[in-house]
Design a protein around this motif. Sequence first.
Motif, short mmCIF file in Angstrom:
data_model
loop_
_atom_site.label_atom_id
_atom_site.label_comp_id
_atom_site.label_asym_id
_atom_site.label_seq_id
_atom_site.Cartn_x
_atom_site.Cartn_y
_atom_site.Cartn_z
N MET B 221 71.99 65.66 -39.22
CA MET B 221 72.36 64.84 -40.37
C MET B 221 71.44 65.15 -41.55
O MET B 221 71.89 65.23 -42.69
CB MET B 221 72.20 63.37 -39.96
N GLU B 222 70.15 65.34 -41.26
CA GLU B 222 69.20 65.67 -42.32
C GLU B 222 69.57 67.01 -42.97
O GLU B 222 69.35 67.22 -44.15
CB GLU B 222 67.77 65.76 -41.77
N GLU B 225 73.24 66.43 -44.80
CA GLU B 225 73.14 65.62 -46.02
C GLU B 225 72.06 66.15 -46.96
O GLU B 225 71.75 65.53 -47.97
CB GLU B 225 72.85 64.16 -45.66
N LYS B 226 71.44 67.27 -46.59
CA LYS B 226 70.44 67.94 -47.42
C LYS B 226 69.26 67.03 -47.77
O LYS B 226 68.83 66.96 -48.91
CB LYS B 226 71.08 68.44 -48.73
N THR B 227 68.79 66.32 -46.77
CA THR B 227 67.62 65.49 -47.00
C THR B 227 66.37 66.10 -46.36
O THR B 227 65.27 65.69 -46.65
CB THR B 227 67.83 64.09 -46.41
N GLU B 229 64.97 69.11 -46.54
CA GLU B 229 64.07 69.88 -47.38
C GLU B 229 63.09 68.97 -48.11
O GLU B 229 61.89 69.24 -48.15
CB GLU B 229 64.90 70.65 -48.41
N THR B 230 63.60 67.88 -48.65
CA THR B 230 62.73 66.94 -49.36
C THR B 230 61.72 66.34 -48.39
O THR B 230 60.54 66.24 -48.70
CB THR B 230 63.59 65.81 -49.98
N LEU B 231 62.22 65.94 -47.23
CA LEU B 231 61.35 65.31 -46.25
C LEU B 231 60.20 66.23 -45.84
O LEU B 231 59.09 65.77 -45.58
CB LEU B 231 62.19 64.93 -45.02
N LEU B 232 60.49 67.53 -45.83
CA LEU B 232 59.46 68.46 -45.38
C LEU B 232 58.40 68.75 -46.44
O LEU B 232 57.41 69.41 -46.17
CB LEU B 232 60.11 69.77 -44.92
N THR B 233 58.64 68.28 -47.67
CA THR B 233 57.63 68.54 -48.71
C THR B 233 56.77 67.31 -48.99
O THR B 233 55.92 67.36 -49.86
CB THR B 233 58.29 68.97 -50.04
N VAL B 234 57.02 66.21 -48.29
CA VAL B 234 56.17 65.04 -48.52
C VAL B 234 54.96 65.11 -47.59
O VAL B 234 55.02 65.74 -46.53
CB VAL B 234 56.93 63.71 -48.33
N PRO B 235 53.86 64.48 -48.04
CA PRO B 235 52.62 64.61 -47.26
C PRO B 235 52.59 63.74 -46.01
O PRO B 235 51.82 62.81 -45.92
CB PRO B 235 51.54 64.19 -48.25
N ARG B 238 54.23 66.60 -39.84
CA ARG B 238 55.55 67.02 -39.36
C ARG B 238 55.82 66.46 -37.97
O ARG B 238 56.95 66.18 -37.59
CB ARG B 238 55.62 68.54 -39.32
N GLU B 410 58.73 77.30 -41.23
CA GLU B 410 59.94 77.32 -42.05
C GLU B 410 61.20 77.53 -41.21
O GLU B 410 62.30 77.40 -41.72
CB GLU B 410 59.82 78.43 -43.10
N LEU B 413 64.05 75.21 -41.36
CA LEU B 413 64.98 75.33 -42.49
C LEU B 413 65.85 76.58 -42.38
O LEU B 413 67.03 76.56 -42.72
CB LEU B 413 64.19 75.43 -43.80
#
Lengths: 243, 430
Positions: B221-222, B225-227, B229-235, B238, B410, B413
Motif C-alpha cells: 500500500m505504501e 499510494e506512493k507514500t 518514499e516520503t516515509l523513508l526520508t524522515v528521521p 527504518r 535503497e 524502493l
Amino acid sequence: MTLAVEASSLTKQFGQIKALDGVSFNINPGEIYGLIGPNGAGKTTTLRIICTLIKPTSGSINIFGQDATKQPEKTRQIISYLPEESGAYPNLTGWEYLEFMAKLQSTPETNIKAVIDEAAQICGLGDRLKDRAKTYSKGMKRRLLVARALMTRPKLAVLDEPASGLDVLHAYHIREIVKRYVKEHGVTVLLSSHNMLEVEYLCNRVALINKGKLVVEGEPKALKTRFNSENLEEVFAKVVGYA
Amino acid sequence: MLKGFTTILVKELKELMRDPKILVGMIVLPLIMFPVLGLVMGYAVQSAQEQAQKATLLVVDNDNGNWSTLFVRYVNNSMNAIILNQTTPQTAVAEGLLQHYNSTTLVEIPAGFSANLSRHSAGELNITGTINVYSVFSGAGSIFSGFGGAVVSSIATGFNRAVAPDVVSVYQSSIIKGQIQEGVDASVLSSLMLSQSIALPITIMIMLTYAMQIAATSVAMEKEEKTLETLLTVPVDRFAILMGKVSSTIIVAGVASITVLIGYNYMLGSITGGIAGNIGSSIDMVALGLVPSVWGYTLLGISLFFTLLSALALAVVMSAFSENVRGAQAMVGYIYPLIFLPAMALIYLDVTSMPLAVQAIFFAIPYSHPIIASKAVVTGDYLTVILGIVYVAAFTIVIMYAASRLFATEKILTAKFRFGKRGKAKEPSD
Ligand SMILES: Nc1ncnc2c1ncn2[C@@H]1O[C@H](COP(=O)(O)OP(=O)(O)OP(=O)(O)O)[C@@H](O)[C@H]1O
Ligand SMILES: [Mg+2]
C-alpha cells in the motif's frame, strides 16, 4: 561558509542504464536552485541521492557539511523531500496525515500543533482536512504534500516538481510560499521543474541536466544572455537540441 | 524505544481498522467458513457413527437373567456383540480382551438387572436397571473414539421405547491408557479433542494466511499510494517502520484469530451440544494427559508467536519486491501451500508416525511447528516443542534480518521482481 549542498561527480548506474554521469554542483544556503532537463535526464535520481533514498555509484554528496551517503540519519534530520510522484494514506484524513508526518519529523522541542496549523495555512484545504485523503482531488493531495514538506521549516527542502498538477492559482500560491519560506525562515530549496516560467520566477540559479550530465548552470538572466534567448524555454531547446 | 515506533504503530492500526476489506475478512470469513466446516464435520461424525455400529461390542453379562438376555439380543440386532461370562470389566480390560477382539467398547450388565426390570414392570416404576459402558479413549489420532458408547446409549433408548420409558439407563465410563476412569464419558472427551485437534490447526492456518495478507498489503500500500518514499526520508529508524508494520499486523491478526476461535467454538458447541463446558470440573484433564498444562499452553503460545512473526517478516520481504497490492498478495500466495499442507495433514496424521524423509519435510516447514506443538504439549513432549521454537526463532531472525537489511537500503524502493515479463519498465525513448 558551509555549502547547503555540495555534489561532486555523482554517477548512478541502474543495471545497464547510466542515470547520472558525473554531476557536480553547489548550492548556497538560502538559495533556490532549480534542476531542469528533459524526461529521463536524471533529475529525480539526483534528488533521491541527496535525500538519502539511494546511494550514488560513485561521487560524493555533502548536505550542510555532512556526508549524506555515510550519515543518512543525520541528513534526514535537516532535509525534507517532496517526491515527484507521491500520495497520502487514503484512509487517514489530511489532518491525521500532517500529524503523523509532523510527529515523525519532530524533535522533543517541536510544537506539533503549531506545525500542523502552519501546514493547514500552506495547503489552504480548510475544513477538507477533516476528510480522508482518498476523497481529495489530485491537486488537493499535492497541496497537502507540499505543505507537509515545508511545515517543519527544514534547512533544505527538496521538491521534485512541486507544482505539478496544480491549477494556476494554487501553483502561484505555492510559489509565493516557497519564496516566503526562503526569505523568512532561511530555508534552502532545491527543486526540479518542467515549468520554465516557474523556474525563471523562483530560482536564483538553474542547472540543466541532459542524459545524466549537467550541461549548463547559471542564473536565469545570465543563461538567457549567454544563449541569446528570450526565455528559459528557448535556452532549454537550444542546449538540449545542440547537446 | 525506537524513535517513531509508536507513531507508526498507531497510524498503521488506524489504517487497518478503517480498511473495509479487513473488517469484512474478520467477520465474513468465519461466517462463511464455519457452516462449511460444520457440514464437513457433520458428515465425518455420521460416518464415524456408522463405523461404530459395525464394530464389535464386548458384553459382560453378570446378570444372566431374562431381561439381560433380551437386552443383549436387542443389541445384537444393530451391533456385533460378543458375550463374556464370569468376569468383571476391570479384569477384561486388564487382560487386554478389548484389543484381542479389536473392540473399543465394553458393556457390563450388572447382577440384579433383570430383577430390577421385573420389579419395574410389576409397577415399581422408580426401580430401573443400569448398564455400564466403558469406551476406549485415545487422545491422539482417533478423534471420534467414544462413538461406540454413544451408539450403545442410543440402542438403550430404542430398547426403552420398545419396553417401557426410562427403564434402562446407561452409565458411561472411559478407558484411558488402559485405566478405567469411572463416570467420564468418552464421547465428551472426544468432542473436546475434536475441538483441540481441528480447531487449533485451522485457526493457526487462517491466522497465518490472514496476517501475511495484511502485512503484505500494508507494505505494498505504501508503494501503491506512493507514500513509502516520503516515509523513508524522515528521521526515524527504518527498523521502527518495519516493526510498526509487523506489530500492528500481529495485533490485528490476534483480534482476527480470537474472532475465528469464537466462531469456531460456537460451531463446535452446536455440534456437540456444548459438551465441553460440563466436563472440566469433574475430572482432571491435565492429569489424564488430555489437555496441556499451563506450561504447555505457554510453550504453545511462544511457538505460535514466533511462527506468526516469521510469516509476517516473510510477507513484508516478499511484498517489498512487488509494486502494488495485488502483486504483493499474489506473491505471498505462493507461501500458502506451506501453511495449508501441514495444517491439513496434521489434523489426521501424527508426525512421529511418518517416514523419516516426510518428517524432515514437516519439521523444515516453520508453519508446521505450532501444530506439532499443539499435539506435543498434550502428550508432554516438551523437547519437540522447544526444539521447534528454537528452529522457528532462528528462521525468524534470519528473515527479520533480511527484512531490516532490505529496509535499510535503497532496494526497498528499487527492488522489483518480475515473472519473466522483461522490458515492461522500459521507458519510451524520446
Ligand atoms: N529504479 C530504477 N531502476 C532502473 N532505472 C531507473 C530507476 N530510476 C530511474 N531509472 C532510469 O534513470 C534515468 C533517469 O531517471 P530520472 O527519474 O532521474 O529522470 P528525470 O529527469 O526525473 O525524468 P522526468 O522528467 O521524467 O521525471 C532514466 O533513464 C530512468 O529510466
Ligand atoms: Mg523526475
